[in-house]
Design an enzyme around this catalytic site. Structure first.
Site, mmCIF file in Angstrom:
data_model
loop_
_atom_site.group_PDB
_atom_site.id
_atom_site.type_symbol
_atom_site.label_atom_id
_atom_site.label_comp_id
_atom_site.label_asym_id
_atom_site.label_seq_id
_atom_site.Cartn_x
_atom_site.Cartn_y
_atom_site.Cartn_z
ATOM 1 C CB CYS A 2 -0.920 -0.035 1.205
ATOM 2 S SG CYS A 2 -1.816 -1.677 1.353
ATOM 3 N NE ARG A 27 3.816 1.627 -2.920
ATOM 4 C CZ ARG A 27 4.965 1.524 -1.865
ATOM 5 N NH1 ARG A 27 5.925 2.376 -1.841
ATOM 6 N NH2 ARG A 27 4.708 0.756 -0.912
ATOM 7 C CD1 TRP A 74 -0.717 -5.732 -2.223
ATOM 8 C CD2 TRP A 74 -1.299 -5.113 -4.414
ATOM 9 N NE1 TRP A 74 -0.500 -6.773 -3.024
ATOM 10 C CE2 TRP A 74 -0.939 -6.481 -4.367
ATOM 11 C CE3 TRP A 74 -1.382 -4.520 -5.787
ATOM 12 C CZ2 TRP A 74 -0.501 -7.302 -5.463
ATOM 13 C CZ3 TRP A 74 -1.151 -5.319 -6.883
ATOM 14 C CH2 TRP A 74 -0.799 -6.520 -6.704
ATOM 15 C CG ASN A 100 2.402 -0.794 3.343
ATOM 16 O OD1 ASN A 100 1.871 -1.774 2.999
ATOM 17 N ND2 ASN A 100 3.638 -0.372 2.723
ATOM 18 N N GLY A 101 0.850 -3.160 5.309
ATOM 19 C CA GLY A 101 1.455 -4.371 6.034
ATOM 20 C C GLY A 101 0.402 -5.187 6.462
ATOM 21 C CD GLU A 483 9.475 -18.094 -16.063
ATOM 22 O OE1 GLU A 483 8.598 -18.474 -16.813
ATOM 23 O OE2 GLU A 483 9.790 -16.773 -15.988
ATOM 24 C CE LYS A 487 10.242 -13.566 -17.225
ATOM 25 N NZ LYS A 487 9.064 -14.407 -17.160
ATOM 26 C CD GLU A 490 8.304 -12.536 -20.715
ATOM 27 O OE1 GLU A 490 6.989 -11.989 -21.151
ATOM 28 O OE2 GLU A 490 8.654 -12.787 -19.624
ATOM 29 C CG HIS A 506 14.918 -38.233 -29.440
ATOM 30 N ND1 HIS A 506 15.234 -39.481 -30.047
ATOM 31 C CD2 HIS A 506 15.183 -38.217 -28.171
ATOM 32 C CE1 HIS A 506 15.617 -40.296 -29.147
ATOM 33 N NE2 HIS A 506 15.484 -39.633 -27.965
ATOM 34 C CE LYS A 605 2.972 -8.443 -14.239
ATOM 35 N NZ LYS A 605 4.138 -9.379 -14.168
#
Ligand code: AGP
Length: 610
Positions: A2, A27, A74, A100-101, A483, A487, A490, A506, A605
């Site tokens: 937050c 954020r 958030w 925040n937390g 992965e 990365k 992209e 093969h 995103k």
């Protein structure tokens, strides 16, 4: 995460606070609010959605006041809504709090406030507990009431508080969540981080843990937990606004790579009870249901799908249930075999990926129980699941997912361990040891970053021009290589791909040219010799081999051009470490190629279309 902004001075607080909140928008948040002290009362405005919604709600009301606090939320406890938005008030509305937390003991505090003080709660949040707690301790001395309240709270929090009866004062406390005080002329500021204040002040106090800061228009005083005033050197901010949002990192992606130790620590420790067993807040699956599952599907897209590949290995190994992993866009069109003995696990950072949501709905229609692993509280995937296992990665801003992936992996381990323990396929000793090994990962990850970032940055200057890159591995290393390849492609736009090392011969090895870059993952002890053979296979055809191995396994050096070592750990948990050199490699190669790292071309995103 937050955002907090507070102002006390002779200007009108509303404009300054709203402006500060807008500088924290990067954020990520789901609601916003502001409270000011006006004529002996608290004036409160808050709204779900963006700051524009809040401004529309406020309209032309100047909310004239020199003292106020604001917040962008958030969500962690309680879905995004007007009621759950901050600031929160005590019973009679004379005290306002932003936070925040997470207050870990908010449930017991809430029960005490209802039982002993007849408090009536308006929201589902842990933050409202703080407002009432301060309220019951308040007798005209805000500092004392806040001290008394925080002494009863457990968890991580940065709070800022105003009181109607003390119009020219803000009291704030910091414990394990960021808080800074901005030093102005005839005014002072409080905020969760620098960007909110950069337009107004360049001199700040960094507030340390367990400290209280008391702000008036002409003074900022800091006190320790024993209520003793402490001296603090002024910190002169040299960043510009853009750098401040990234806390000094060049890109959000790099910042988020370095946030992974904290994200993993939070995701793990917040899921553990005092006795070390896994805590399943928000999970209602019964023991009987867990024992009754005959099949598990893990369904997701992109990086989340790659987390599912690791999840398959882990959950099958620990819980001895067959696991099938599928990309969401395929799952729903192949009439999958799903029934009421099926557990469907959806993984999604955003919780809004339409392919994943559609697959989840198909699985529910066919009778599956749905568990989702999600980073955004109250998102569509979370809301439509029977159970949600939240990752505590905090907002992930860069399009290329990093900290969400590793915290998703952590959830795979916790789900596998819990299911295995409930089904009796692992015993308590194995369970405890595995969790103890997971607890070492955040520090090992810090060590891995410290040792390897510079080396990888140097390698990227030599390898950034490769037009074809293979990623190979076996077992869990194969899953992680997918992965690593995503990365790189992209954000650097290099045509890279991953393939199981044993599969190379093969057909695909026909593509091998002298100088082709092959990134080989060889962290699995029981597959190490096999991997050395595969590396020799590609080396013999002129490949340039960059290997990832556990510290101590130096035999690989004889067959590699370069080796990046990760801290040694048990085979099953190496993905939490081995992916990070691949993230850094992708980042520095893309940087060398001058690519738009945080917002790569053609990508979003969250893909909310099919
Ligand atoms: C990963 O770096 C990409 N941004 C993309 O593959 C992403 O993982 C995928 O779109 C799934 O998103 P989600 O986790 O929000 O569902």
């Amino acid at each position: 995460m937050c955002g907090i902004v507070g102002y006390v001075g002779r200007e009108n607080a509303r404009e300054i606070i709203i402006d500060g909140l807008k500088r924290l928008e990067y954020r990520g948040y789901d609601s916003a609010g502001i409270a000011v002290v006006q004529n002996g009362k608290i004036l409160l405005r808050k709204h779900v959605g963006g700051i524009a919604n809040l401004e529309n709600l406020i309209g032309d009301d100047p909310m004239t006041s020199g003292t106020g606090i604001g917040h962008t939320r958030w969500a962690t406890h309680g879905a995004p809504s007007d009621l759950n938005a901050h600031p929160h008030l005590n019973g009679d509305g004379t005290i306002a709090v932003v936070h925040n937390g997470i207050i870990e003991n908010y449930v017991e505090l809430k029960e005490m406030l209802v039982r002993d003080h007849g408090v009536v709660f308006r929201s589902e949040t842990d933050t409202e507990v703080i407002a009432h707690l301060i309220g019951v301790h308040y007798n005209g001395d805000l500092e004392n009431a806040v001290y008394e309240a925080v002494s009863e709270m457990r968890g991580a929090y940065a709070i800022s508080v105003i009181a109607a009866a003390e119009p020219e004062k803000i009291v704030a406390v910091r414990k394990d969540a960021p808080l800074i005080a901005g030093l102005g002329q005839g005014c002072n500021f409080i905020a969760s981080d620098i960007p909110a204040l950069l337009k107004y002040v360049k001199e700040i106090y960094l507030i340390e843990n367990n400290e209280m800061v008391v702000l008036t228009p002409d003074s900022v005083k800091i006190y320790d937990e024993n209520r003793q005033e402490v001296h603090r050197d002024v910190f002169h901010v040299t960043w510009d606004a853009d750098a401040a949002e990234k806390e000094g990192y060049d890109h959000f992606m790099l910042k988020e790579i370095y946030e992974q130790p904290k994200g993993l620590y939070e995701t793990l420790t917040r899921r553990l009870n005092e006795d070390g067993t896994i805590k399943l807040d928000g999970i209602s699956m019964t023991k009987e249901e867990i024992e009754g599952f005959t099949k598990i599907y893990i369904v997701a897209c992109g990086t989340a799908y790659h987390a599912g590949l690791v999840g398959k290995y882990i959950i099958e190994k620990l819980a001895k249930v067959p696991v099938e992993v599928d990309v969401a866009s395929e799952f729903r069109y192949r009439d999958p075999f799903v029934d009421d003995k099926t557990l469907f696990i959806a993984i999604s950072q955003s919780g809004e990926t339409l392919d994943t949501l559609a697959a989840l709905r198909e699985a529910k229609r066919k009778g599956a129980r749905v568990l989702s692993v999600v980073n955004v509280v109250g998102s569509s995937v979370a809301r439509e699941s029977d159970d949600v296992f939240y990752t505590w990665a905090g907002p992930e801003i860069a399009v290329a997912s990093t900290k969400a992936y590793t915290t998703q992996l952590m959830c795979m381990y916790l789900i596998g361990l819990h299911m295995g323990y409930v089904r009796g396929t692992i015993n308590r000793e194995y369970y405890d040891q595995f969790i103890a090994d997971l607890m070492t990962i955040p520090d090992k990850l810090k060590d891995c970053l410290a040792k390897n970032a510079g080396i990888i940055e140097g390698l990227s200057k030599m390898l950034y021009n490769k037009e074809q890159v293979f990623f190979i591995g076996r077992g869990l290393d194969s899953s992680v290589s997918y992965e690593g390849s995503l990365k790189l492609k992209e954000i650097s736009y290099i045509n890279s791909f991953a393939i199981a090392a044993g599969e190379l011969k093969h057909g695909t090895i026909a593509l091998m040219e002298p100088g082709t870059l092959v990134v080989t993952l060889a962290t699995q002890d029981f597959l190490y010799e096999k991997m050395l053979s595969n590396i020799q296979e590609v080396k013999a055809r002129g490949a340039h081999v960059l290997s990832i191995a556990k510290e101590g396994n130096t035999a690989i050096e004889a067959h590699s051009n370069e080796v990046i070592y990760i801290p040694a750990c048990r085979d099953e948990i190496t993905p939490l470490l081995s992916v990070v050199p691949l993230q850094l490699f992708a980042y520095y190669v893309a940087k060398e190629r001058g690519c738009n790292i945080d917002k790569p071309k053609n990508l979003a995103k969250s893909v909310t279309v099919e």
